[in-house]
Scaffold this active site. Structure first.
Site, PDB file in Angstrom:
ATOM      1  N   GLY A  33       0.988  -1.250  -0.044  1.00 37.31           N
ATOM      2  CA  GLY A  33       0.100  -0.064   0.055  1.00 37.31           C
ATOM      3  C   GLY A  33       0.701   1.122   0.139  1.00 37.31           C
ATOM      4  O   GLY A  33       0.360   2.264   0.318  1.00 37.31           O
ATOM      5  N   SER A  34       2.072   1.220  -0.493  1.00 40.78           N
ATOM      6  CA  SER A  34       2.718   2.522  -0.394  1.00 40.78           C
ATOM      7  C   SER A  34       2.272   3.677  -1.281  1.00 40.78           C
ATOM      8  O   SER A  34       2.133   4.683  -1.069  1.00 40.78           O
ATOM      9  CB  SER A  34       4.193   2.281  -0.718  1.00 40.78           C
ATOM     10  OG  SER A  34       4.543   1.799  -2.241  1.00 40.78           O
ATOM     11  N   ARG A  92     -16.626 -15.014  -9.217  1.00 42.21           N
ATOM     12  CA  ARG A  92     -15.940 -13.711  -9.363  1.00 42.21           C
ATOM     13  C   ARG A  92     -17.264 -12.578  -9.031  1.00 42.21           C
ATOM     14  O   ARG A  92     -17.167 -11.419  -8.832  1.00 42.21           O
ATOM     15  CB  ARG A  92     -15.264 -13.336 -10.579  1.00 42.21           C
ATOM     16  CG  ARG A  92     -14.583 -12.132 -10.626  1.00 42.21           C
ATOM     17  CD  ARG A  92     -13.705 -11.993 -11.601  1.00 42.21           C
ATOM     18  NE  ARG A  92     -14.147 -12.012 -13.191  1.00 42.21           N
ATOM     19  CZ  ARG A  92     -13.459 -11.867 -14.286  1.00 42.21           C
ATOM     20  NH1 ARG A  92     -12.211 -11.892 -14.112  1.00 42.21           N
ATOM     21  NH2 ARG A  92     -14.129 -11.641 -15.483  1.00 42.21           N
ATOM     22  N   LEU A 136     -10.508  -7.117 -12.463  1.00 41.57           N
ATOM     23  CA  LEU A 136     -12.131  -6.700 -12.343  1.00 41.57           C
ATOM     24  C   LEU A 136     -12.918  -6.955 -13.666  1.00 41.57           C
ATOM     25  O   LEU A 136     -12.284  -6.774 -14.745  1.00 41.57           O
ATOM     26  CB  LEU A 136     -12.192  -5.312 -11.917  1.00 41.57           C
ATOM     27  CG  LEU A 136     -11.890  -4.992 -10.497  1.00 41.57           C
ATOM     28  CD1 LEU A 136     -11.527  -3.463 -10.339  1.00 41.57           C
ATOM     29  CD2 LEU A 136     -12.711  -5.589  -9.326  1.00 41.57           C
ATOM     30  N   ASN A 152      -6.047   3.335 -12.239  1.00 46.03           N
ATOM     31  CA  ASN A 152      -5.055   2.189 -12.016  1.00 46.03           C
ATOM     32  C   ASN A 152      -3.647   2.644 -12.460  1.00 46.03           C
ATOM     33  O   ASN A 152      -3.422   3.309 -13.198  1.00 46.03           O
ATOM     34  CB  ASN A 152      -5.367   0.914 -12.924  1.00 46.03           C
ATOM     35  CG  ASN A 152      -4.363  -0.304 -12.348  1.00 46.03           C
ATOM     36  OD1 ASN A 152      -3.942  -0.454 -11.312  1.00 46.03           O
ATOM     37  ND2 ASN A 152      -3.901  -0.689 -13.485  1.00 46.03           N
ATOM     38  N   HIS A 195      -0.009   1.259 -13.301  1.00 48.74           N
ATOM     39  CA  HIS A 195       0.639   0.015 -13.675  1.00 48.74           C
ATOM     40  C   HIS A 195       2.323   0.275 -13.754  1.00 48.74           C
ATOM     41  O   HIS A 195       2.599   1.188 -14.461  1.00 48.74           O
ATOM     42  CB  HIS A 195       0.103  -0.690 -15.073  1.00 48.74           C
ATOM     43  CG  HIS A 195       0.405  -1.789 -15.524  1.00 48.74           C
ATOM     44  ND1 HIS A 195       0.388  -2.741 -14.839  1.00 48.74           N
ATOM     45  CD2 HIS A 195       1.541  -1.875 -16.602  1.00 48.74           C
ATOM     46  CE1 HIS A 195       0.891  -3.920 -15.699  1.00 48.74           C
ATOM     47  NE2 HIS A 195       1.649  -3.313 -16.597  1.00 48.74           N
ATOM     48  N   SER A 250       2.540   3.866 -15.398  1.00 52.25           N
ATOM     49  CA  SER A 250       1.521   4.536 -16.039  1.00 52.25           C
ATOM     50  C   SER A 250       0.090   4.609 -15.109  1.00 52.25           C
ATOM     51  O   SER A 250      -0.093   3.715 -14.388  1.00 52.25           O
ATOM     52  CB  SER A 250       1.055   3.933 -17.408  1.00 52.25           C
ATOM     53  OG  SER A 250       2.240   3.515 -18.279  1.00 52.25           O
ATOM     54  N   THR A 273     -10.353  -0.238 -18.101  1.00 50.97           N
ATOM     55  CA  THR A 273     -11.542  -0.379 -19.111  1.00 50.97           C
ATOM     56  C   THR A 273     -11.692  -2.236 -19.088  1.00 50.97           C
ATOM     57  O   THR A 273     -10.431  -2.691 -18.426  1.00 50.97           O
ATOM     58  CB  THR A 273     -11.377  -0.191 -20.757  1.00 50.97           C
ATOM     59  OG1 THR A 273      -9.812  -0.634 -20.936  1.00 50.97           O
ATOM     60  CG2 THR A 273     -11.109   1.162 -20.819  1.00 50.97           C
ATOM     61  N   ASP A 275      -5.088  -3.459 -18.385  1.00 50.28           N
ATOM     62  CA  ASP A 275      -4.247  -2.759 -18.621  1.00 50.28           C
ATOM     63  C   ASP A 275      -4.062  -1.741 -19.898  1.00 50.28           C
ATOM     64  O   ASP A 275      -3.180  -1.757 -20.453  1.00 50.28           O
ATOM     65  CB  ASP A 275      -2.754  -3.182 -18.478  1.00 50.28           C
ATOM     66  CG  ASP A 275      -2.331  -3.893 -17.131  1.00 50.28           C
ATOM     67  OD1 ASP A 275      -3.165  -3.445 -16.189  1.00 50.28           O
ATOM     68  OD2 ASP A 275      -1.795  -5.269 -16.852  1.00 50.28           O
ATOM     69  N   GLU A 310       6.502   6.135  -9.179  1.00 48.23           N
ATOM     70  CA  GLU A 310       4.811   5.944  -9.022  1.00 48.23           C
ATOM     71  C   GLU A 310       4.413   6.993  -7.824  1.00 48.23           C
ATOM     72  O   GLU A 310       3.335   7.454  -7.963  1.00 48.23           O
ATOM     73  CB  GLU A 310       4.620   4.551  -8.494  1.00 48.23           C
ATOM     74  CG  GLU A 310       5.040   3.503  -9.868  1.00 48.23           C
ATOM     75  CD  GLU A 310       4.419   2.344  -9.240  1.00 48.23           C
ATOM     76  OE1 GLU A 310       3.501   2.022  -8.417  1.00 48.23           O
ATOM     77  OE2 GLU A 310       5.248   1.171  -9.441  1.00 48.23           O
TER      78      GLU A 310
END
Ligand code: GAR
Length: 195
Positions: free
Chosen positions: A13-14, A67, A95, A109, A111, A138, A143, A147, A176
């Site tokens: 969780g950084s 799921r 997801l 997100n 990545h 990135s 969607t 990625d 990031e």
């Protein structure tokens, strides 16, 4: 009106910490309302609580192959906290299209590659293996394709001689931490101006 931000994590969780810290600024358009982990042992959970943010655990293993059940339960937690947007921050579950379309354009997100290069896993090893001069990260809109959504921002770092995937990962992670808070702020500001 501030935008209510949910953050989904699976591990340390950084990035989540940097997002939460950034939203503490008085002029920030967002505020964190819930941190959700699919892993009960995620170290990020304690960090979120220490920063005063409510947490929830939704252990994907208890859903087996269901799921849709996992994502229904996830949507219920998000609705209970009236989350407007979702930031994936080291959330290592894919997801499904139904969930993504429910929050269309509202899931971000981060990545660890310069998309469209190296979608999926093992991004740093693949960049080193390819002999790339640069790696990076990135932030993109999620969607249904993995990625693949529109990129909102990228940061680049050099790949240096002798880099291992771990060494490169920590150099990218530092980038990031700068990129994600900036992109979130810009995204929320643009969104607020549209409304
Ligand atoms: C980050 O490097 C993030 O880009 C990556 O996981 C790490 C999480 O670190 N995410 C992915 O690989 C998603 N496909 P953190 O938990 O310390 O933020």
């Amino acid at each position: 009106m501030t935008t209510r931000v949910a953050i989904l994590i699976s591990g340390g969780g950084s990035n989540m910490v940097r997002l939460i810290e950034s939203m503490a600024a008085d002029d920030h358009p967002g505020r964190p309302v819930i941190v959700i982990s699919n892993r009960p042992d995620a170290a990020g959970l304690g960090k979120a609580r220490a920063l005063g943010v409510e947490t929830a655990v939704l252990d994907h293993r208890t859903f087996g192959k269901d799921r849709a059940g996992f994502e229904t339960a996830l949507a219920e937690i998000l609705a209970a906290h009236a989350a407007d947007i979702i930031c994936l921050a080291g959330f290592m579950r894919v997801l499904g299209p139904e969930f993504v379309m429910k929050y269309q354009g509202r899931i971000l997100n981060i990545h660890p590659s310069l998309l469209p290069k190296y979608k999926g896993l093992d991004t740093h090893a693949r960049a080193i293996q390819a002999g790339d001069a640069h790696a990076g990260c990135s932030v993109h809109i999620v969607t249904p394709a993995l990625d693949d959504g529109p990129v909102l921002g990228q940061a680049s770092v050099p790949i240096l001689p002798g880099d291992t995937p771990d060494v490169l990962a920590s150099r990218v992670l530092a980038a990031e931490h700068q990129l994600y808070p900036q992109v979130l702020r810009d995204y929320l500001t643009a969104r607020a101006n549209e409304q």
